[in-house]
Every structure is written in structure tokens, then in C-alpha cells.
Design a protein around this motif. Structure first.
Motif, short mmCIF file in Angstrom:
data_model
loop_
_atom_site.label_atom_id
_atom_site.label_comp_id
_atom_site.label_asym_id
_atom_site.label_seq_id
_atom_site.Cartn_x
_atom_site.Cartn_y
_atom_site.Cartn_z
N LEU A 66 0.83 -1.21 0.00
CA LEU A 66 0.00 0.00 0.00
C LEU A 66 0.86 1.26 0.00
N ARG B 275 3.48 1.46 -1.75
CA ARG B 275 4.22 1.35 -3.01
C ARG B 275 5.71 1.14 -2.76
N ARG C 295 -3.36 1.24 14.22
CA ARG C 295 -4.03 2.50 13.89
C ARG C 295 -3.07 3.55 13.33
N PRO C 296 -1.96 3.85 14.02
CA PRO C 296 -1.04 4.84 13.42
C PRO C 296 -0.41 4.36 12.13
N ALA D 71 -1.71 2.31 9.83
CA ALA D 71 -2.69 2.43 8.75
C ALA D 71 -2.87 3.90 8.37
N LEU D 72 -2.95 4.75 9.39
CA LEU D 72 -3.16 6.18 9.13
C LEU D 72 -1.98 6.77 8.34
N THR E 71 0.12 5.19 6.54
CA THR E 71 0.22 4.56 5.22
C THR E 71 -0.73 5.25 4.25
N PHE E 72 -1.93 5.59 4.73
CA PHE E 72 -2.92 6.26 3.87
C PHE E 72 -2.53 7.72 3.63
N ASP E 73 -2.20 8.44 4.71
CA ASP E 73 -2.00 9.89 4.58
C ASP E 73 -0.86 10.32 5.50
N GLY F 63 1.14 12.90 5.44
CA GLY F 63 1.16 14.30 5.85
C GLY F 63 0.22 14.56 7.01
N PHE F 64 -0.99 13.99 6.93
CA PHE F 64 -1.96 14.16 8.01
C PHE F 64 -1.43 13.52 9.30
N GLN G 263 1.63 13.14 10.15
CA GLN G 263 2.66 14.03 10.69
C GLN G 263 2.04 15.21 11.42
N LEU H 236 -9.12 -2.96 4.67
CA LEU H 236 -7.73 -3.27 5.02
C LEU H 236 -7.62 -4.52 5.88
N LEU I 207 5.68 19.81 8.93
CA LEU I 207 5.85 18.70 7.99
C LEU I 207 7.13 18.84 7.19
N TYR J 281 -5.58 19.76 9.92
CA TYR J 281 -4.90 19.93 8.64
C TYR J 281 -5.66 19.16 7.56
N VAL K 290 -2.71 11.86 -1.51
CA VAL K 290 -2.88 10.49 -1.04
C VAL K 290 -3.39 9.59 -2.16
N PHE L 160 -6.67 3.35 -1.63
CA PHE L 160 -6.43 2.70 -0.34
C PHE L 160 -7.69 1.98 0.13
N PRO L 161 -7.53 0.74 0.63
CA PRO L 161 -8.72 -0.03 1.02
C PRO L 161 -9.36 0.46 2.32
N MET M 214 -10.40 8.93 11.34
CA MET M 214 -8.99 9.27 11.56
C MET M 214 -8.85 10.61 12.27
N TYR N 266 -8.16 10.47 15.96
CA TYR N 266 -7.00 9.69 16.38
C TYR N 266 -6.49 10.08 17.76
#
Lengths: 300, 247
Positions: free
Chosen positions: A31, A33, A175-176, A178-179, A181-183, A185-186, A188, A239, B59, B83, B90, B94-95, B104, B107
């Protein structure tokens, strides 16, 4: 039955556990890449493992892990040096370093006397799955006999332990991870340690690769990082389900591959069996082909 | 701009220089985001708008400069900042589902191991509802249009219940209905006393959408209230005399 328990069950279990241990981090690498990181690791670590063996004279887990880690570190430094001073693109620098290190590992193996253990060029590629037998398995009731169980191939325990550690790490950091991996920047922006997470994932992959390496060789390791997760992605858009599918595909490839390697040629009239590692990797590739043709969640 | 009322600005960037290895993208950029207002960062392509926003969030690591949020280091104020990254940053293949993405935003409440409870889901659903996306909560995110994806990102930020919202090109490539929905939500936030900062590229909507502007071209050309700062003269200086479409 006792023949199956002694000769086939241990290698099948080890193969299955190895495939599953690689598939778990493989899902996240896919995921992100970064699937080829699995490939890179399995190539890079070879000289590290060989040098660790030459220094310690054993195939114990700790020196092998340390050797592999040192080799990985050396690879990172070399890539950066080649990229800076050779002024080539990062992909080319990586390709050069990984293949050169693997080749160096092969040369080291050929020049040293490792005949007493399962460490030579052939095993580096194919592993020695077929030889991980359990002679005490012939004893009636061996599966419940503590004395007989104590003589199980040590690779089995090592692989099971590695799988457990990786699964636990993924469960805790699910949780972190997966988060991020998806986004990324978010993640961070939330203050998540994204670099550490990404490094942790690579460490998990390296642990799986090194633990699996001497049992199943680098071919399976590469295939298992990529094929089961890639097949699983085509089966679901969730996922967690993807992880479950990838574990199922990993187990299926390992067991079916092992059986086909052992008995397939005999069924076809040939006399000798073929490499289990090669057949397991082939089966996982065929599964990927199947899901690519008929998986419910192929991309349009 | 050294107004005492701005000393405790939700976001203050001073003398920021950023480089990605080559020539600096930003040299000595300044930005003051006033509380309870809508601020836009405007400038030509390659002016460093997104870089300024990303640096403000930590960032991107700057070569030099200071960044404070409510007069404190950024790390101490993360809970108060939401943000919304660029949609294209992105992989939408993504699944995961719309609801999972909105979750999210929670979090920092959920942390590592706390289970997602019904009240968490309800909160995420309520945020999706504010952007008109609650009907699609179970949809796989890859099946959304660009505008719908942008709304999901906004819902995720709403779930953070922050006081300062930083958005990177929230109107880029979205349909008119989405743009209207987003601006309604953002103006609603401002009217509730929250602070909003957007990287923005459509000069024609600046006076209608934003109270405050920061004109940027590798450094801060001008910043202040839209009425007095968003002038042709300042725009000409910002766009090197090549104004794309006059405001």
C-alpha cells in the motif's frame, strides 16, 4: 500418517509460517508502493548473513539478525554515496547496490567452506525446506510426546516466534500505521512519528526475511512479500479483510506449493520431486494471476 | 503589522527559509494568521504556498525561522490544529471507507489501542453530515468523485474539533456544489470563532471568501486585510507583473 508427520508436516508448517510472516508487513509495503523493499532486503542481507556465519560459525538467530542489519546499513550508505557522487537517480543506485551485494554474498559463499551447514548458493536461493524433517515424528503419538516435540526443527520455533512478534507489533501499532500509510502528511500533522513507523515496518520485513531466509531461501521471501498481499488487495476493499486474505493466500501457496513440489512430478510420471521453494513461489504467482483475472475488486 | 492584538496569533511564522536541497523555496517568509478570521495564502505556481503551510505544520523542516501557535511551540498546540492536505497527496485506492477516513480525525482521542465506540462513529457521521457525505459513509473512498473526496477530508478535519484549520488548496478540482458546501462550512467555522487558513489559487473568489490575505512569491510580498492588501499593485508585485486573471 507418521511419515507425513515426520517428513512433510514440519516443512509445510515452516513454509506456511514464513509465508505468513512475510505477507503481514508485505501488505503495508504494497500500500505504500514499497513492495520492492522486500526484494531489496532479501538481496542485501545475504552477505551480512554469510559474514555473520563466518565470524561466529553458527546459524543462530541473533548473529544472523545483526549481520543482516549491518548489511542493510551498509546498503543505505552505499546507495547514498552512489547517488551523490555518481549523480544517478535513486532507483539506479538501489538496483546497483542490491544486486552487487547479493552477488558479493554468493561469491563469499562459494569461497568459504560452509558444507557442514545449510548455507550455500543453492540454499540462498531455494532454502532447504525439504530437509527440515523431524525424525522423532515417526514415533507413534509424537505430536503429544514432549520428548519427541523437543526435537522439532529449530527453524519451526524461530519462524513461529517471528510471526508472533510481527503480528503483535502490527496489532499494537495498527491504527497509526494504517493512518500514516494512507496519509503521511496528516499523520505528521497529528504529531505521529511517521519516520519511526516506516522504519519499524522495514525492521518487521527484515526480521521476516532473515528468519525465513535459511529455511526457504530468497525466492520465496521475495514472492511472499508481494504476491499474497497483491492478490488480497484484489479480493476486498477493507484493510483488515485484505490482511486476512493475504494470510490465507500465503498459507495456501505454502501448503499447496509444498505438496505439488513433492508429489506433482510423480503424478506426471517424473521420478524426482522439484524445489518446494520454487513451487511455492509459482503457486503464489498463479494465485495472483487468478485474482487479477477474476478478483472482485480489480481496478477498472 | 506589529499590532499587540496579534501577539498571540493562532499561527505566526517569522523569517522562514526553506530548501528541498537546491535553491531555497522560501526566503525569509512571514505570516501572521489573525484569530477568528479566514486567511488565504495567494501567489503564483512555485511561490512556496504549500511549503509555507507544511512548514507551519512541522511537515517540512525549515533551514531557519520561527513558527509559533498561540505564542507556543507547535508541538505543544497540535491538539488545537487540524490539517486538510491536498487531495492529490494520497492514494485514493487505499482499502478503506468514507467513515474510516472521518474517524482518523479522532485519532488523538483514540490513541493506539482504544476501541472505536458507537459514540466515536456517531461523531464521525455527524461531521460527514456537515459536508453532505453521511449517506456515503460506507462507500469505498476510491469510488468518490474529486469533490466528494475533498469533503471527506474536510469532515476528518471537523472531527478533530480544532481551533485552527489549515487547508491546502481545498477548492482545487472540485465541482461548484462542493465549493459552495466547503465555503459554507469554513465560514461557519469562522463565525463560531475558529481560525481558517487556506492555500488558494483562484484570485476571483478571494474578496468574497477571505477576510485576510498573505501574498507570497518565495517571500512575503504583502499581508493584511483583504480590503486594503488585495490590490492590483500588490498583485502585480506578487505575480512579477504577469497577472493571470485580474481580480
Amino acid at each position: 500418517m507418521s511419515e507425513f508427520i515426520a517428513l512433510s508436516l514440519p516443512p509445510m508448517l515452516i513454509g506456511t509460517l514464513a509465508a505468513m510472516a512475510c505477507a503481514l508487513p508485505g501488505n503495508f509495503l504494497l500500500l505504500r508502493r514499497q513492495s520492492l523493499i522486500g526484494d531489496a532486503i532479501s538481496h542485501t542481507v545475504l552477505p551480512g548473513i554469510v559474514v555473520a556465519f563466518l565470524l561466529t560459525g553458527s546459524l543462530a538467530a541473533l548473529p544472523m539478525m545483526l549481520g543482516a542489519a549491518a548489511a542493510a546499513l551498509l546498503a543505505v550508505v552505499l546507495i547514498e554515496l552512489i547517488r551523490r557522487f555518481g549523480r544517478v537517480e535513486p532507483g539506479a543506485a538501489m538496483g546497483v547496490v542490491f544486486t552487487t551485494m547479493f552477488a558479493a554474498g554468493v561469491l563469499l559463499l562459494e569461497q568459504t567452506d560452509t558444507a557442514s551447514v545449510h548455507l550455500d548458493v543453492e540454499h540462498a536461493l531455494y532454502g532447504n525446506l525439504e530437509s527440515l524433517i523431524w525424525l522423532d515424528g515417526f514415533v507413534p503419538g509424537a505430536l503429544t510426546d514432549p520428548q519427541a516435540l523437543a526435537t522439532l526443527p529449530p527453524e519451526l520455533t524461530r519462524m513461529a516466534l517471528t510471526l508472533a512478534v510481527i503480528a503483535l507489533a502490527l496489532w499494537i501499532f495498527w491504527r497509526p500505521l494504517a493512518l500514516a500509510t494512507f496519509d503521511n502528511g496528516f499523520a505528521q500533522s497529528l504529531g505521529l512519528p511517521v519516520t519511526t513507523l516506516s522504519l519499524g515496518l522495514v525492521v518487521c520485513a527484515a526480521m521476516a526475511a532473515v528468519a525465513a531466509f535459511d529455511a526457504v531461501g530468497s525466492i520465496i521471501v521475495i514472492a511472499m512479500f508481494i504476491c499474497p498481499p497483491a492478490s488480497a488487495r484484489l479480493m476486498t476493499n477493507d484493510l483488515k479483510h485484505q490482511i486476512a486474505w493475504s494470510l490465507a493466500f500465503a498459507a495456501l501457496s505454502a501448503t499447496l506449493g509444498y505438496v505439488l513440489a513433492g508429489y506433482g512430478p510423480l503424478w506426471l510420471g517424473a521420478e524426482a520431486s522439484v524445489s518446494a521453494a520454487g513451487m511455492i513461489a509459482t503457486v503464489s504467482g498463479l494465485i495472483l494471476g487468478g485474482t487479477a483475472l477474476a478478483g472482485p475488486h480489480r481496478k477498472a | 503589522m506589529k499590532d499587540t492584538a496579534l501577539l498571540s496569533a493562532p499561527l505566526q511564522v517569522q523569517d522562514l527559509t526553506v530548501s528541498y536541497g537546491g535553491d531555497p523555496v522560501l526566503t525569509g517568509a512571514d505570516l501572521t494568521v489573525p484569530e477568528g478570521e479566514m486567511t488565504a495564502i495567494i501567489g503564483p505556481n512555485g511561490a512556496g504556498k504549500s511549503t509555507l503551510l507544511k512548514s507551519a505544520l512541522g511537515l517540512v523542516k525549515p533551514l531557519s525561522g520561527t513558527i509559533t501557535a498561540w505564542d507556543q511551540p507547535l508541538a505543544a498546540q497540535r491538539d488545537r490544529i487540524a490539517y486538510v492536505p491536498q487531495r492529490a497527496s494520497v492514494d485514493w485506492d487505499f482499502p478503506t471507507t468514507v467513515l474510516e477516513v472521518a474517524l482518523m480525525g479522532l485519532y488523538r482521542q483514540l490513541g493506539l489501542l482504544r476501541r472505536t465506540r458507537p459514540h466515536h462513529r456517531d461523531k464521525a457521521l455527524a461531521c460527514l453530515d456537515r459536508v453532505g457525505m453521511s449517506d456515503l459513509a460506507d462507500r469505498q473512498i476510491g469510488q468518490l468523485s474529486g469533490g466528494q473526496q475533498q469533503r471527506v477530508f474536510l469532515a476528518r478535519a471537523l472531527a478533530q474539533e480544532a481551533e485552527l484549520y489549515l487547508l491546502d488548496e481545498p477548492f482545487a478540482g472540485v465541482d461548484a456544489a462542493t465549493e459552495a458546501a466547503i465555503i459554507t462550512v469554513l465560514h461557519g467555522l469562522r463565525d463560531a470563532g475558529k481560525t481558517v487558513l487556506c492555500v488558494h489559487h483562484d484570485l476571483s473568489t478571494v474578496p468574497r471568501y477571505f477576510d485576510h490575505v498573505c501574498l507570497l512569491n518565495r517571500h512575503t510580498v504583502a499581508q493584511g486585510p483583504t480590503a486594503t492588501t488585495f490590490t492590483d499593485a500588490n498583485l502585480m508585485r506578487t505575480y512579477d507583473g504577469r497577472l493571470p486573471t485580474a481580480a
